[in-house]
Scaffold this motif. Structure first.
Motif, PDB file in Angstrom:
ATOM      1  N   VAL A   1      -0.415  22.430 -19.529  1.00 20.99           N
ATOM      2  CA  VAL A   1       0.279  22.812 -18.292  1.00 20.99           C
ATOM      3  C   VAL A   1      -0.457  22.258 -17.075  1.00 20.99           C
ATOM      4  CG1 VAL A   1       0.884  24.775 -16.803  1.00 20.99           C
ATOM      5  CG2 VAL A   1       1.401  24.855 -19.246  1.00 20.99           C
TER       6      VAL A   1
ATOM      7  N   SER B   1       7.059  18.674 -13.810  1.00 21.29           N
ATOM      8  CA  SER B   1       7.407  20.063 -14.098  1.00 21.29           C
ATOM      9  C   SER B   1       8.142  20.188 -15.435  1.00 21.29           C
ATOM     10  CB  SER B   1       8.271  20.633 -12.975  1.00 21.29           C
ATOM     11  OG  SER B   1       9.479  19.892 -12.837  1.00 21.29           O
ATOM     12  N   LYS B   2       8.984  19.206 -15.760  1.00 21.07           N
ATOM     13  CA  LYS B   2       9.746  19.256 -17.010  1.00 21.07           C
ATOM     14  C   LYS B   2       8.821  19.200 -18.226  1.00 21.07           C
ATOM     15  CE  LYS B   2      13.894  17.130 -15.006  1.00 21.07           C
ATOM     16  NZ  LYS B   2      14.789  15.951 -15.021  1.00 21.07           N
TER      17      LYS B   2
ATOM     18  N   LYS C   1       7.053  22.576 -18.664  1.00 23.39           N
ATOM     19  CA  LYS C   1       7.907  23.596 -19.287  1.00 23.39           C
ATOM     20  C   LYS C   1       8.085  23.340 -20.778  1.00 23.39           C
ATOM     21  CE  LYS C   1      11.280  23.091 -16.251  1.00 23.39           C
ATOM     22  NZ  LYS C   1      12.581  23.298 -15.573  1.00 23.39           N
TER      23      LYS C   1
ATOM     24  N   ILE D   1       5.117  24.393 -22.801  1.00 21.47           N
ATOM     25  CA  ILE D   1       5.020  25.846 -22.978  1.00 21.47           C
ATOM     26  C   ILE D   1       5.841  26.294 -24.179  1.00 21.47           C
ATOM     27  CG2 ILE D   1       5.593  28.078 -21.955  1.00 21.47           C
ATOM     28  CD1 ILE D   1       5.093  26.762 -19.204  1.00 21.47           C
TER      29      ILE D   1
ATOM     30  N   VAL E   1      -0.973  29.702 -20.130  1.00 22.90           N
ATOM     31  CA  VAL E   1      -0.043  29.081 -19.179  1.00 22.90           C
ATOM     32  C   VAL E   1      -0.410  29.481 -17.752  1.00 22.90           C
ATOM     33  CG1 VAL E   1       2.360  29.044 -18.391  1.00 22.90           C
ATOM     34  CG2 VAL E   1       1.849  28.941 -20.842  1.00 22.90           C
TER      35      VAL E   1
ATOM     36  N   THR F   1       7.132  33.717 -16.606  1.00 24.82           N
ATOM     37  CA  THR F   1       7.136  32.297 -16.987  1.00 24.82           C
ATOM     38  C   THR F   1       8.546  31.720 -16.922  1.00 24.82           C
ATOM     39  OG1 THR F   1       5.258  32.702 -18.467  1.00 24.82           O
ATOM     40  CG2 THR F   1       6.482  30.657 -18.801  1.00 24.82           C
ATOM     41  N   TYR F   2       9.526  32.474 -17.414  1.00 27.51           N
ATOM     42  CA  TYR F   2      10.913  32.001 -17.437  1.00 27.51           C
ATOM     43  C   TYR F   2      11.473  31.815 -16.029  1.00 27.51           C
ATOM     44  CZ  TYR F   2      15.929  31.884 -18.388  1.00 27.51           C
ATOM     45  OH  TYR F   2      17.249  31.527 -18.420  1.00 27.51           O
TER      46      TYR F   2
ATOM     47  N   THR G   1       9.851  31.259 -13.201  1.00 29.10           N
ATOM     48  CA  THR G   1       9.024  30.468 -12.286  1.00 29.10           C
ATOM     49  C   THR G   1       9.725  29.174 -11.865  1.00 29.10           C
ATOM     50  OG1 THR G   1       6.937  31.315 -13.150  1.00 29.10           O
ATOM     51  CG2 THR G   1       6.861  29.150 -12.112  1.00 29.10           C
TER      52      THR G   1
ATOM     53  N   TRP H   1       9.106  25.746 -11.428  1.00 30.67           N
ATOM     54  CA  TRP H   1       8.037  24.842 -11.842  1.00 30.67           C
ATOM     55  C   TRP H   1       7.908  23.632 -10.918  1.00 30.67           C
ATOM     56  CZ3 TRP H   1       4.267  26.202 -14.933  1.00 30.67           C
ATOM     57  CH2 TRP H   1       4.465  27.327 -15.744  1.00 30.67           C
TER      58      TRP H   1
END
Length: 478
Positions: A315, A324-325, A328, A331, A393, A452-453, A455, A457
């Motif tokens: 991360v 950012s992709k 994610k 993760i 994370v 986390t979901y 956020t 990013w």
């Protein structure tokens, strides 16, 4: 213009990656993940094995010695481990994001600053280890156990200073995916420890002192190798000792404090379980059984902490790189891999029960107590496969302060009160306390999944860029 060109190239690379089949993307990400997770898991197994080997030999010296060693390692060393590992995790955030942004020269300065902060922190913890016996008696522990624990804790002072070098060098090297050397050194150390423990305790009968001499050497041997590797094999990121390490320490201290608070609150959670057990009926058997379960739980935690490291590195590297992709996707792959392994172990230990205990003790009463706790142990293993990865994370993204508040709420305002209610008021004893604390862990895991979901990013990428650029300018000006 340079930044625009970098963003354009990164966008093209992301588009190419997204065009690949899902299986290939998972495979490629898994390879990157295992480069960090594989050596990290092996290293943590070997390092945790030092404690297990010592406990196995001490367990055959006597029950009082076993209980004293369990309290010292589970309470005091875990306390120091939580403080120092937590504060060192700030280095993991900074090094990971700087390496992803190709600001290589910053890593060595961060490493030295972390040494300074952790050394000063260790000095402040010394009174706890010097006055262990009266502190434990004040907390209600048995006097004979407290006295032996006080002797062991003096040996343990050398261990807390070993943590400074070990944790920081590991995070410095993990950020660069150069942690295979750590695994080799850990393997060498555990091999020496097994042989030396047998010589000093079983053959020459030096008792607790012999076991602790071997334990101390086992923690320090890898540190020498790590320091040599950092100084002679990392020319891009280690430029030698610098007075810059003593400048601008406050940003490191602030991030270290929030990192320390976050991880301490997690690692001390099980410590409180041991302390509460010490005040119950037949405390010695309860502590022995619980310490065996927690050690098995600790073995599985080493796997989860390997994925913790992988999640943090992947991360932080991707955020530093500006993707950012990719962050994610890493993760998802890391969490699912860790959960799959945790589920297999959950099934295995759910049915193994008291047979586990005879590895550590010949006492059938302790073994029966372990068998009674086995279902809770199995559920702990399952939850440990997800929660530490999500914490990794947060380290990679630099959310330590947020997660510290989550940990306080879920662990200390929910888990422990529920555990005390079930254990002491409803009289479920150790099982009740453990059930309550598992509930706290479950709530914390759900909260971390939601955070986390939800956020943004892309925003996290911008935050990482600002952090790297701001501190990079400081280095350049100095």
């Amino acid at each position: 213009m340079g930044d625009e060109l970098k963003e354009s190239l990164l966008q093209r690379q992301e588009n190419r990656e997204e065009a690949e089949p899902l299986i290939k993307r998972v495979w490629n990400e898994s390879k990157k993940m295992w480069v960090v997770a594989g050596p990290a898991i092996f290293t943590r197994f070997s390092t945790f094995g030092i404690q297990i080997v010592s406990q196995a030999f001490i367990g055959h010296i006597g029950s009082t010695e076993l209980a004293a060693f369990a309290i010292t390692m589970t309470v005091l060393i875990r306390f120091a481990n939580g403080v120092l590992l937590g504060m060192a995790s700030a280095l993991e955030t900074l090094c990971g994001q700087a390496y992803g942004a190709k600001q290589y020269e910053m890593l060595g300065i961060y490493l030295q600053r972390s040494w300074i902060v952790l050394f000063l922190t260790s000095l402040m913890m010394l009174p706890i280890f010097i006055f262990t016996a009266p502190i434990l008696e004040l907390l209600g522990q048995d006097k004979s156990i407290a006295e032996v624990a006080g002797s062991i804790s003096l040996w343990a002072i050398g261990i807390i200073f070993a943590f400074i070098v070990s944790f920081t060098c590991q995070m410095f090297l993990q950020a660069q995916s150069k942690n295979m050397i750590i695994a080799y050194l850990a393997a060498l150390s555990i091999g020496i420890h097994v042989c030396l423990s047998w010589l000093l305790t079983a053959k020459y009968k030096f008792g607790i002192n012999g076991a602790m001499i071997s334990t101390l050497l086992a923690y320090w041997i890898p540190n020498i190798g790590q320091l040599m590797f950092v100084m002679f094999k990392c020319p891009e990121t280690w430029k030698g000792f610098s007075l810059l390490a003593f400048k601008d320490l406050w940003p490191i201290i602030k991030l270290s404090l929030s990192s320390g608070a976050m991880l301490c609150l997690e690692l001390w959670y099980n410590t409180i379980l041991v302390l509460l057990t010490g005040n119950m009926t037949n405390a010695q058997v309860a502590i022995d059984a619980l310490s065996i379960c927690l050690n098995i739980n600790g073995w599985e935690m080493m796997i989860a902490l390997g994925f913790f490291a992988a999640a943090s590195v992947r991360v932080s590297n991707e955020l530093g790189r500006g993707s950012s992709k990719a962050a994610k996707f890493s993760i998802v792959v890391t969490v699912m891999t860790s959960f799959g392994i945790g589920f297999i172990l959950f099934i295995f230990f759910l049915f193994l029960r008291e047979r586990l205990a005879y590895i550590f003790t010949p006492d059938p009463e302790v073994a029966a107590a372990v068998g009674n706790l086995s279902p809770l142990l199995a559920f702990s293993l399952l939850m440990n496969s997800v929660q530490p990865v999500l914490s990794g994370v947060s380290i990679g993204a630099g959310w330590q302060s947020i997660v510290a508040y989550v940990n306080i709420s879920c662990y200390y305002l929910i888990g422990i009160p529920v555990g005390i209610l079930l254990g002491k008021i409803i009289h479920l004893q150790v099982k009740g306390i453990w059930i309550g604390m598992l509930f706290g862990t479950f709530v914390q895991t759900i909260v971390l999944i939601i955070i986390t979901y939800r956020t943004d990013w892309d925003k996290q990428v911008e935050i990482a860029k600002r952090r790297v650029k701001r501190w990079a300018v400081v280095e350049a000006e100095e």
